[in-house]
Each structure stands twice: as structure tokens, then as C-alpha cells.
Design a protein around this motif. Structure first.
Motif, PDB file in Angstrom:
ATOM      1  N   ARG A  52       1.366  -1.467   0.161  1.00  0.00           N
ATOM      2  CA  ARG A  52       0.403  -0.280  -0.200  1.00  0.00           C
ATOM      3  C   ARG A  52       1.109   1.379  -0.207  1.00  0.00           C
ATOM      4  O   ARG A  52       2.177   0.878   0.466  1.00  0.00           O
ATOM      5  CB  ARG A  52      -0.795  -0.174   1.259  1.00  0.00           C
ATOM      6  N   GLU A  53       0.428   2.502  -0.349  1.00  0.00           N
ATOM      7  CA  GLU A  53       1.544   3.666  -0.382  1.00  0.00           C
ATOM      8  C   GLU A  53       1.821   3.978   0.948  1.00  0.00           C
ATOM      9  O   GLU A  53       2.946   3.985   0.955  1.00  0.00           O
ATOM     10  CB  GLU A  53       0.387   4.799  -0.389  1.00  0.00           C
ATOM     11  N   ALA A  54       1.417   3.687   2.003  1.00  0.00           N
ATOM     12  CA  ALA A  54       1.941   4.135   3.342  1.00  0.00           C
ATOM     13  C   ALA A  54       2.591   3.271   3.325  1.00  0.00           C
ATOM     14  O   ALA A  54       4.052   3.933   4.326  1.00  0.00           O
ATOM     15  CB  ALA A  54       0.056   3.506   4.739  1.00  0.00           C
ATOM     16  N   GLN A  55       2.701   2.328   3.194  1.00  0.00           N
ATOM     17  CA  GLN A  55       3.677   0.774   3.426  1.00  0.00           C
ATOM     18  C   GLN A  55       5.221   1.113   2.670  1.00  0.00           C
ATOM     19  O   GLN A  55       6.542   1.325   2.765  1.00  0.00           O
ATOM     20  CB  GLN A  55       3.703  -0.439   2.677  1.00  0.00           C
ATOM     21  N   ILE A  56       5.327   2.012   1.136  1.00  0.00           N
ATOM     22  CA  ILE A  56       6.058   2.273  -0.135  1.00  0.00           C
ATOM     23  C   ILE A  56       6.868   3.241   0.830  1.00  0.00           C
ATOM     24  O   ILE A  56       7.981   3.726   0.860  1.00  0.00           O
ATOM     25  CB  ILE A  56       5.632   2.483  -0.755  1.00  0.00           C
ATOM     26  N   ARG A  57       5.846   4.340   1.490  1.00  0.00           N
ATOM     27  CA  ARG A  57       6.987   5.113   1.750  1.00  0.00           C
ATOM     28  C   ARG A  57       7.683   5.122   3.420  1.00  0.00           C
ATOM     29  O   ARG A  57       8.343   6.119   3.533  1.00  0.00           O
ATOM     30  CB  ARG A  57       5.844   6.284   2.041  1.00  0.00           C
TER      31      ARG A  57
ATOM     32  N   ARG B  40      15.372   7.189   7.550  1.00  0.00           N
ATOM     33  CA  ARG B  40      15.879   6.981   8.658  1.00  0.00           C
ATOM     34  C   ARG B  40      15.409   6.015   9.453  1.00  0.00           C
ATOM     35  O   ARG B  40      16.053   5.311  10.021  1.00  0.00           O
ATOM     36  CB  ARG B  40      15.903   8.737   9.525  1.00  0.00           C
ATOM     37  N   THR B  41      14.262   5.776   9.096  1.00  0.00           N
ATOM     38  CA  THR B  41      13.222   4.801   9.689  1.00  0.00           C
ATOM     39  C   THR B  41      13.422   3.459   8.815  1.00  0.00           C
ATOM     40  O   THR B  41      13.048   2.927   9.008  1.00  0.00           O
ATOM     41  CB  THR B  41      12.148   4.630  10.282  1.00  0.00           C
ATOM     42  N   GLY B  42      13.884   3.539   7.656  1.00  0.00           N
ATOM     43  CA  GLY B  42      13.605   2.396   6.448  1.00  0.00           C
ATOM     44  C   GLY B  42      14.666   2.258   6.024  1.00  0.00           C
ATOM     45  O   GLY B  42      15.403   2.072   6.534  1.00  0.00           O
ATOM     46  N   VAL B  43      14.254   1.770   4.245  1.00  0.00           N
ATOM     47  CA  VAL B  43      15.969   1.770   3.322  1.00  0.00           C
ATOM     48  C   VAL B  43      15.770   2.410   2.997  1.00  0.00           C
ATOM     49  O   VAL B  43      17.300   2.664   2.884  1.00  0.00           O
ATOM     50  CB  VAL B  43      14.859   0.560   3.146  1.00  0.00           C
ATOM     51  N   GLY B  44      14.748   3.791   2.633  1.00  0.00           N
ATOM     52  CA  GLY B  44      14.975   4.441   1.426  1.00  0.00           C
ATOM     53  C   GLY B  44      15.699   4.076   0.409  1.00  0.00           C
ATOM     54  O   GLY B  44      16.287   3.535  -0.237  1.00  0.00           O
ATOM     55  N   PHE B  45      14.468   5.414  -0.732  1.00  0.00           N
ATOM     56  CA  PHE B  45      15.416   5.483  -2.048  1.00  0.00           C
ATOM     57  C   PHE B  45      14.127   6.153  -2.570  1.00  0.00           C
ATOM     58  O   PHE B  45      14.123   6.877  -2.338  1.00  0.00           O
ATOM     59  CB  PHE B  45      14.234   3.572  -2.295  1.00  0.00           C
TER      60      PHE B  45
ATOM     61  N   VAL C 173      23.680  -2.578  -4.285  1.00  0.00           N
ATOM     62  CA  VAL C 173      24.251  -2.545  -2.958  1.00  0.00           C
ATOM     63  C   VAL C 173      24.538  -3.052  -2.071  1.00  0.00           C
ATOM     64  O   VAL C 173      25.573  -3.457  -1.255  1.00  0.00           O
ATOM     65  CB  VAL C 173      23.722  -0.927  -2.887  1.00  0.00           C
ATOM     66  N   PHE C 174      22.837  -3.644  -1.827  1.00  0.00           N
ATOM     67  CA  PHE C 174      23.052  -4.744  -0.713  1.00  0.00           C
ATOM     68  C   PHE C 174      22.075  -5.782  -1.231  1.00  0.00           C
ATOM     69  O   PHE C 174      21.083  -4.845  -1.710  1.00  0.00           O
ATOM     70  CB  PHE C 174      23.026  -4.281   0.774  1.00  0.00           C
ATOM     71  N   GLU C 175      22.083  -6.698  -0.088  1.00  0.00           N
ATOM     72  CA  GLU C 175      20.357  -7.443  -0.265  1.00  0.00           C
ATOM     73  C   GLU C 175      19.848  -6.923   1.465  1.00  0.00           C
ATOM     74  O   GLU C 175      20.337  -7.517   2.178  1.00  0.00           O
ATOM     75  CB  GLU C 175      20.577  -9.037  -0.699  1.00  0.00           C
ATOM     76  N   GLY C 176      18.895  -7.244   1.147  1.00  0.00           N
ATOM     77  CA  GLY C 176      18.368  -7.454   2.627  1.00  0.00           C
ATOM     78  C   GLY C 176      16.788  -7.676   3.078  1.00  0.00           C
ATOM     79  O   GLY C 176      16.172  -7.948   1.836  1.00  0.00           O
ATOM     80  N   GLU C 177      16.081  -7.256   4.270  1.00  0.00           N
ATOM     81  CA  GLU C 177      14.893  -7.726   4.323  1.00  0.00           C
ATOM     82  C   GLU C 177      14.105  -7.060   5.218  1.00  0.00           C
ATOM     83  O   GLU C 177      14.579  -6.248   6.862  1.00  0.00           O
ATOM     84  CB  GLU C 177      14.637  -9.608   5.201  1.00  0.00           C
ATOM     85  N   TRP C 178      12.936  -6.288   4.924  1.00  0.00           N
ATOM     86  CA  TRP C 178      12.276  -5.308   5.547  1.00  0.00           C
ATOM     87  C   TRP C 178      11.132  -6.094   6.111  1.00  0.00           C
ATOM     88  O   TRP C 178      10.597  -6.925   5.424  1.00  0.00           O
ATOM     89  CB  TRP C 178      11.313  -4.859   4.383  1.00  0.00           C
ATOM     90  N   LEU C 179      11.397  -5.616   7.711  1.00  0.00           N
ATOM     91  CA  LEU C 179      10.584  -6.786   8.131  1.00  0.00           C
ATOM     92  C   LEU C 179       9.369  -5.687   9.141  1.00  0.00           C
ATOM     93  O   LEU C 179       8.636  -5.810  10.263  1.00  0.00           O
ATOM     94  CB  LEU C 179      11.209  -6.838   9.813  1.00  0.00           C
ATOM     95  N   GLY C 180       8.945  -4.177   8.899  1.00  0.00           N
ATOM     96  CA  GLY C 180       8.207  -3.692   8.891  1.00  0.00           C
ATOM     97  C   GLY C 180       6.148  -4.344   8.363  1.00  0.00           C
ATOM     98  O   GLY C 180       6.610  -5.344   8.420  1.00  0.00           O
TER      99      GLY C 180
END
Length: 277
Positions: free
Chosen positions: A28-33, A39-44, A270-277
Motif C-alpha cells: 500500500r502507499e503508506a508501506q511504500i512511504r 532514517r527509519t526505513g531503507v531509503g530510495f 548495493v546490498f540485499e536485505g529484508e524489510w520487517l515492517g
């Protein structure tokens, strides 16, 4: 929610890449933001989903979302990262040419090596109704009131709308104020990427871009294409131009009106990751 991703960039224009080949994109849009927050997410600058094609003539589809959660029609740096990502996944070999489907339609990419990609960005459209841009007639330049200044801009679409202003100094403090105002100008009903360009010579431009939905970025691939298209329409540059952005350099080739425009540049992991939000 666990979400595997790859972080990539094309000359500083950075992306979160999601593998949606076997599962539907459902953010959803809020998850993308939230993921976009530096600062609190991955950043893009943009999030890109790689999905099965809607068009059977294409190998894959890629979706594009800006940092504010809004969708985008095209991303020149992003499509190069899509090609490099597909190569690493074994879907695209070095030297191959493949047709990919963007939200704005098909594009053709050619993988020169694991880190450099050439993209057919299509034919630039200067028709105001196709950009879209509010103007009575198509012209090479338009006078537009931005804040308390009048700018002469070119307007063009490369799958998303662009305003291009020729300036003598890319470091002028006024540009940082004018960029957001030009992006949100009422004459661009869907907003625009605002590009400020300095002509070095007929084979080289310098460029800074304020992107709709993402703000100032280190690089904008479609912005580089738009700058060359507008400057070539005015006979300010030749058919092969190096465009220097804060994050690096792209090579743009365009023979002129009615012809396909080609962009060549790097793509980096750059790197591989896992978002846990």
C-alpha cells in the motif's frame, strides 16, 4: 511483514527492487512511504517491482513507485537496474537484447556487460496534450511564471512529464527554490520532473533534476533524455551527448524528431536485505 529486496542505484539514483515474478505486488502507499524513509526505513528514490508481463511481446513488466508512494510512468536509471537485476537472476545474458514492459509501454534494453546497459527510451513527445502540459500550441520554448520569476522552459514526455530550463549556473541558490515550484506548477496537471541544464559544449551538458514524488535526486535518466531532446530541438547540441549529473554521467544519443532516443549508463548493486515492517 517480511519482504526481501535488493538495493541498487544508477549513478546515485537509488532503488529498492522487489522480486514479484511469483507473487503479486501488494504494498500500500503508506508501506511504500515507510520503506522509502531514509532514517527509519531503507531509503530510495523509487521502488521497482519486477513482474510477469502484461504484454506477451515482453519478457517482464516493471512497476515504479516514487518515495511518496505515487506511481511513475518511467524511470531511465531504474530500467537499467532492472536489466542488471535480471542478469544476476539468470534471466538475461550479456550481449542480449530484450523487450521489457514499463507502465508507459515497452522498452528495449541491451546488456553491454554486467554493469552497463543501453536502453531504447522511445520517441520523445513534445505535443502538450501528451506530456501533459497546458499550452495552446506546441513550441520549442514556453514562458512560465515560477514564483516571482519568468522561466523559459522546454516541455517533453519520455513516459513522464519534464520541464527543462536552460540556466547559466547550476549552483545558483535560486534553483533550489524554483525546482519544487516548477515541479508542482499548475501548467503541468500531473506535475513534472524539473530539469535545470547548463550547456558545456555541443557534446556535453550538466544537469540537476527535481523529481515529482522524490525531490532532488543525484540522477534522473529520463531527465537526462529530456534535457538532450529539448536542447537538440533548439540545435544547441549534437546527436550524441554526455550528460553529467551530481551522481555520475550518462550518454544520450538522439538523431532528432520522430527517432528513437537511446540512453547508456551503469547499474550497480548495493546490498540485499529484508524489510520487517
Amino acid at each position: 511483514m517480511k519482504l526481501r529486496f535488493s538495493k541498487m542505484h544508477g549513478i546515485g539514483n537509488d532503488f529498492v527492487m522487489l522480486d514479484c515474478r511469483d507473487q503479486a505486488f501488494s504494498l500500500r502507499e503508506a508501506q511504500i512511504r515507510a520503506i522509502a524513509d531514509r532514517r527509519t526505513g531503507v531509503g530510495f528514490d523509487q521502488l521497482i517491482s519486477i513482474e510477469p508481463p502484461r504484454d506477451p511481446s515482453c519478457a517482464f513488466y516493471y512497476g515504479i513507485w516514487n518515495a511518496d508512494g505515487s506511481p511513475s510512468g518511467q524511470c531511465g536509471n531504474g530500467v537499467r537496474c532492472v536489466a542488471a537485476w535480471l542478469h544476476r537472476e539468470g534471466e538475461l545474458a550479456i550481449g542480449d537484447t530484450v523487450r521489457l514492459e514499463s507502465p508507459s509501454g515497452p522498452v528495449t534494453v541491451r546488456l553491454s556487460n554486467a554493469h552497463e546497459v543501453t536502453v531504447d527510451m522511445g520517441v520523445p513527445s513534445f505535443a502538450p496534450s501528451e506530456i501533459p502540459f497546458r499550452a495552446d500550441l506546441q513550441a520549442d520554448g514556453y514562458a512560465i511564471e515560477v514564483g516571482d520569476e519568468t522561466l523559459m522552459i522546454g516541455a517533453v514526455s519520455l513516459g513522464n512529464p519534464h520541464a527543462v530550463a536552460l540556466v547559466p549556473d547550476l549552483h545558483a541558490p535560486a534553483l533550489f527554490r524554483l525546482g519544487p515550484l516548477l515541479t508542482a506548477h499548475e501548467r503541468f496537471p500531473e506535475a513534472a520532473n524539473a530539469g535545470f541544464v547548463e550547456v558545456v559544449d555541443r557534446g556535453q551538458l550538466r544537469l540537476r533534476v527535481h523529481e515529482r514524488g522524490s525531490g532532488w535526486t543525484l540522477a534522473c535518466g529520463t531527465g537526462a533524455c529530456a534535457a538532450v531532446a529539448v536542447m537538440r530541438q533548439r540545435d544547441e547540441v549534437d546527436d550524441r551527448v554526455r550528460v553529467a549529473l551530481p551522481g555520475g554521467e550518462l550518454t544520450i544519443e538522439w538523431a532528432g524528431p520522430g527517432q528513437t532516443l537511446w540512453m547508456t549508463g551503469p547499474a550497480a548493486f548495493v546490498f540485499e536485505g529484508e524489510w520487517l515492517g
